[in-house]
Write a protein that holds these residues in place. Structure first.
Motif, PDB file in Angstrom:
ATOM      1  N   ARG A   1     -49.341 -50.456 114.005  1.00 30.64           N
ATOM      2  CA  ARG A   1     -48.488 -50.626 112.824  1.00 30.64           C
ATOM      3  C   ARG A   1     -47.767 -49.294 112.585  1.00 30.64           C
ATOM      4  NH1 ARG A   1     -49.756 -53.938 107.410  1.00 30.64           N
ATOM      5  NH2 ARG A   1     -49.149 -55.554 108.903  1.00 30.64           N
ATOM      6  N   ILE A   2     -46.446 -49.343 112.578  1.00 32.39           N
ATOM      7  CA  ILE A   2     -45.619 -48.148 112.448  1.00 32.39           C
ATOM      8  C   ILE A   2     -45.127 -48.034 111.007  1.00 32.39           C
ATOM      9  CG2 ILE A   2     -43.515 -46.990 113.226  1.00 32.39           C
ATOM     10  CD1 ILE A   2     -43.890 -48.449 115.901  1.00 32.39           C
ATOM     11  N   PHE A   3     -45.539 -46.956 110.337  1.00 31.35           N
ATOM     12  CA  PHE A   3     -45.184 -46.746 108.941  1.00 31.35           C
ATOM     13  C   PHE A   3     -43.942 -45.853 108.825  1.00 31.35           C
ATOM     14  CE2 PHE A   3     -49.636 -47.903 108.882  1.00 31.35           C
ATOM     15  CZ  PHE A   3     -49.714 -48.765 107.793  1.00 31.35           C
ATOM     16  N   GLN A   4     -43.439 -45.733 107.614  1.00 28.66           N
ATOM     17  CA  GLN A   4     -42.217 -44.988 107.350  1.00 28.66           C
ATOM     18  C   GLN A   4     -42.300 -43.544 107.841  1.00 28.66           C
ATOM     19  OE1 GLN A   4     -39.669 -46.722 105.429  1.00 28.66           O
ATOM     20  NE2 GLN A   4     -38.325 -45.141 106.256  1.00 28.66           N
ATOM     21  N   ASP A   5     -43.490 -42.938 107.744  1.00 30.64           N
ATOM     22  CA  ASP A   5     -43.639 -41.530 108.099  1.00 30.64           C
ATOM     23  C   ASP A   5     -44.081 -41.325 109.548  1.00 30.64           C
ATOM     24  OD1 ASP A   5     -46.158 -42.555 107.853  1.00 30.64           O
ATOM     25  OD2 ASP A   5     -46.945 -40.954 106.568  1.00 30.64           O
ATOM     26  N   ASP A   6     -44.009 -42.360 110.381  1.00 31.12           N
ATOM     27  CA  ASP A   6     -44.413 -42.238 111.778  1.00 31.12           C
ATOM     28  C   ASP A   6     -43.534 -41.216 112.497  1.00 31.12           C
ATOM     29  OD1 ASP A   6     -45.980 -43.700 114.128  1.00 31.12           O
ATOM     30  OD2 ASP A   6     -43.924 -43.376 114.798  1.00 31.12           O
ATOM     31  N   GLU A   7     -44.171 -40.223 113.124  1.00 32.55           N
ATOM     32  CA  GLU A   7     -43.427 -39.126 113.738  1.00 32.55           C
ATOM     33  C   GLU A   7     -42.536 -39.598 114.877  1.00 32.55           C
ATOM     34  OE1 GLU A   7     -42.975 -35.968 112.943  1.00 32.55           O
ATOM     35  OE2 GLU A   7     -44.116 -36.344 111.118  1.00 32.55           O
ATOM     36  N   TYR A   8     -43.046 -40.496 115.725  1.00 33.57           N
ATOM     37  CA  TYR A   8     -42.226 -40.966 116.839  1.00 33.57           C
ATOM     38  C   TYR A   8     -40.995 -41.718 116.331  1.00 33.57           C
ATOM     39  CZ  TYR A   8     -40.512 -43.402 120.935  1.00 33.57           C
ATOM     40  OH  TYR A   8     -39.689 -43.886 121.932  1.00 33.57           O
ATOM     41  N   PHE A   9     -41.186 -42.599 115.342  1.00 30.00           N
ATOM     42  CA  PHE A   9     -40.056 -43.382 114.857  1.00 30.00           C
ATOM     43  C   PHE A   9     -39.005 -42.486 114.206  1.00 30.00           C
ATOM     44  CE2 PHE A   9     -37.735 -46.216 112.010  1.00 30.00           C
ATOM     45  CZ  PHE A   9     -37.456 -47.274 112.867  1.00 30.00           C
ATOM     46  N   LYS A  10     -39.426 -41.482 113.455  1.00 30.12           N
ATOM     47  CA  LYS A  10     -38.475 -40.557 112.837  1.00 30.12           C
ATOM     48  C   LYS A  10     -37.703 -39.791 113.908  1.00 30.12           C
ATOM     49  CE  LYS A  10     -41.295 -38.366 110.023  1.00 30.12           C
ATOM     50  NZ  LYS A  10     -41.746 -37.435 108.948  1.00 30.12           N
ATOM     51  N   LYS A  11     -38.403 -39.339 114.940  1.00 32.22           N
ATOM     52  CA  LYS A  11     -37.750 -38.613 116.033  1.00 32.22           C
ATOM     53  C   LYS A  11     -36.773 -39.521 116.772  1.00 32.22           C
ATOM     54  CE  LYS A  11     -40.543 -36.132 118.453  1.00 32.22           C
ATOM     55  NZ  LYS A  11     -41.568 -35.728 119.467  1.00 32.22           N
ATOM     56  N   LEU A  12     -37.184 -40.763 117.014  1.00 34.35           N
ATOM     57  CA  LEU A  12     -36.323 -41.740 117.689  1.00 34.35           C
ATOM     58  C   LEU A  12     -35.046 -41.974 116.901  1.00 34.35           C
ATOM     59  CD1 LEU A  12     -36.571 -44.085 120.058  1.00 34.35           C
ATOM     60  CD2 LEU A  12     -36.953 -45.540 118.081  1.00 34.35           C
ATOM     61  N   SER A  13     -35.178 -42.196 115.592  1.00 36.16           N
ATOM     62  CA  SER A  13     -34.028 -42.476 114.738  1.00 36.16           C
ATOM     63  C   SER A  13     -33.053 -41.304 114.720  1.00 36.16           C
ATOM     64  CB  SER A  13     -34.503 -42.805 113.325  1.00 36.16           C
ATOM     65  OG  SER A  13     -33.414 -43.055 112.471  1.00 36.16           O
TER      66      SER A  13
ATOM     67  N   MET B   1     -40.109 -51.626 106.602  1.00 38.82           N
ATOM     68  CA  MET B   1     -41.316 -51.155 107.261  1.00 38.82           C
ATOM     69  C   MET B   1     -42.527 -51.445 106.370  1.00 38.82           C
ATOM     70  SD  MET B   1     -39.936 -47.642 108.999  1.00 38.82           S
ATOM     71  CE  MET B   1     -41.192 -47.604 110.302  1.00 38.82           C
ATOM     72  N   PRO B   2     -43.740 -51.410 106.950  1.00 32.73           N
ATOM     73  CA  PRO B   2     -44.067 -51.031 108.327  1.00 32.73           C
ATOM     74  C   PRO B   2     -43.713 -52.103 109.353  1.00 32.73           C
ATOM     75  CG  PRO B   2     -46.055 -51.622 107.135  1.00 32.73           C
ATOM     76  CD  PRO B   2     -44.955 -51.616 106.145  1.00 32.73           C
ATOM     77  N   ILE B   3     -43.664 -51.684 110.604  1.00 25.57           N
ATOM     78  CA  ILE B   3     -43.370 -52.561 111.738  1.00 25.57           C
ATOM     79  C   ILE B   3     -44.649 -52.743 112.546  1.00 25.57           C
ATOM     80  CG2 ILE B   3     -42.048 -52.814 113.874  1.00 25.57           C
ATOM     81  CD1 ILE B   3     -39.984 -50.829 112.577  1.00 25.57           C
ATOM     82  N   ASP B   4     -44.976 -53.982 112.848  1.00 21.03           N
ATOM     83  CA  ASP B   4     -46.093 -54.271 113.751  1.00 21.03           C
ATOM     84  C   ASP B   4     -45.548 -54.438 115.163  1.00 21.03           C
ATOM     85  OD1 ASP B   4     -48.227 -54.308 111.881  1.00 21.03           O
ATOM     86  OD2 ASP B   4     -47.607 -56.301 111.211  1.00 21.03           O
ATOM     87  N   ILE B   5     -46.148 -53.745 116.128  1.00 17.55           N
ATOM     88  CA  ILE B   5     -45.686 -53.827 117.508  1.00 17.55           C
ATOM     89  C   ILE B   5     -46.875 -54.025 118.435  1.00 17.55           C
ATOM     90  CG2 ILE B   5     -45.707 -51.290 117.793  1.00 17.55           C
ATOM     91  CD1 ILE B   5     -43.129 -51.701 119.561  1.00 17.55           C
TER      92      ILE B   5
END
Length: 244
Positions: A213-225, A194-198
């Motif tokens: 740009r989705i960073f390591q601490d992105d709330e949605y990505f953490k919830k998704l994982s 990361m980060p991921i560009d979408i």
């Protein structure tokens, strides 16, 4: 290494790329691998890149120089080609130009000439299209049967795409799916990071308005994982054990 993926939908296109570049465990850096060009109301083109960073940067620079040139002798550019097919050919030509310049020297090294690209977008009233361009400059196009394309370290993220990806998905569903494929890849391969560009492109909008740009601490990505891990454990627990 790199992981890039794009999905062609009835409703548009979704693109994503990681940003990690490494030349060994102690030499890690971040570089943008998602590039886009737009003329609002006329066209949007998005390019994902993987492989030798020097090669991919040269290809992007060639494309940008064509756009900036005041004396292009009438040669095509990403802003003048009449179709996405012609845009893919233009990128392929740029790859071949770099190979002619640097290919022989690179082939003498361990790295070799390594570059691949995903090009997608929409020009005018043509439907959105998606192409994978190889290091030789030739390419293939995504279809309804195979609506997604991947480059780089793709094997960990491919199984979920094979099972779930469908052209009729919404942009939001497709973005969720692509991020799950990234979650699987990040867990299994340290060379992708990361980060991921979408970027989400809505069909016929002819503009790029939804990019993040989705960073390591992105709330949605953490919830998704977390939700995906819990769902997999639950599904595994509910399947009958194997017995002999």
């Amino acid at each position: 290494m790199t992981y890039c993926v794009a999905l062609r939908l009835d409703s548009g296109l979704v693109f994503a790329a990681d940003t990690r570049t490494n030349a060994g465990v102690d030499n890690i850096a971040q570089y943008r691998k998602l590039h886009f060009w737009r003329q609002p109301g006329d066209r949007v083109l998005v390019l994902l890149s993987a492989g030798n960073l020097a090669v991919t940067q040269s290809v992007v620079s060639n494309l940008n120089e064509q756009l900036a040139s005041t004396d292009n002798s009438g040669g095509p550019t990403l802003f003048t080609v009449p179709s996405m097919y012609r845009a893919a050919r233009l990128v392929g030509d740029a790859v071949r130009d770099v190979r002619r310049q640097d290919g022989a020297a690179l082939e003498m090294s361990k790295a070799g000439f390594s570059a691949s690209f995903i090009l997608g977008g929409q020009i005018g009233t043509e439907r959105p299209r998606l192409f994978q361009i190889y290091s030789e400059g030739n390419f293939i196009e995504a279809t309804d049967d195979t609506p997604f394309l991947q480059i780089g370290e793709h094997k960990y993220g491919k199984p979920i795409l094979d099972r779930v990806a469908r052209p009729e998905m919404s942009l939001g569903e497709a973005a969720k799916l692509i991020l799950l494929s990234f979650d699987s890849t990040l867990r299994s391969n340290l060379s992708v990071g990361m980060p991921i560009d979408i970027l989400l492109y809505e069909r016929d909008s002819l503009d790029a308005r939804r990019e993040k740009r989705i960073f390591q601490d992105d709330e949605y990505f953490k919830k998704l994982s977390t939700a995906w891990s819990d769902a997999l454990r639950s599904a595994f627990a509910n399947i009958e054990e194997f017995k002999i």
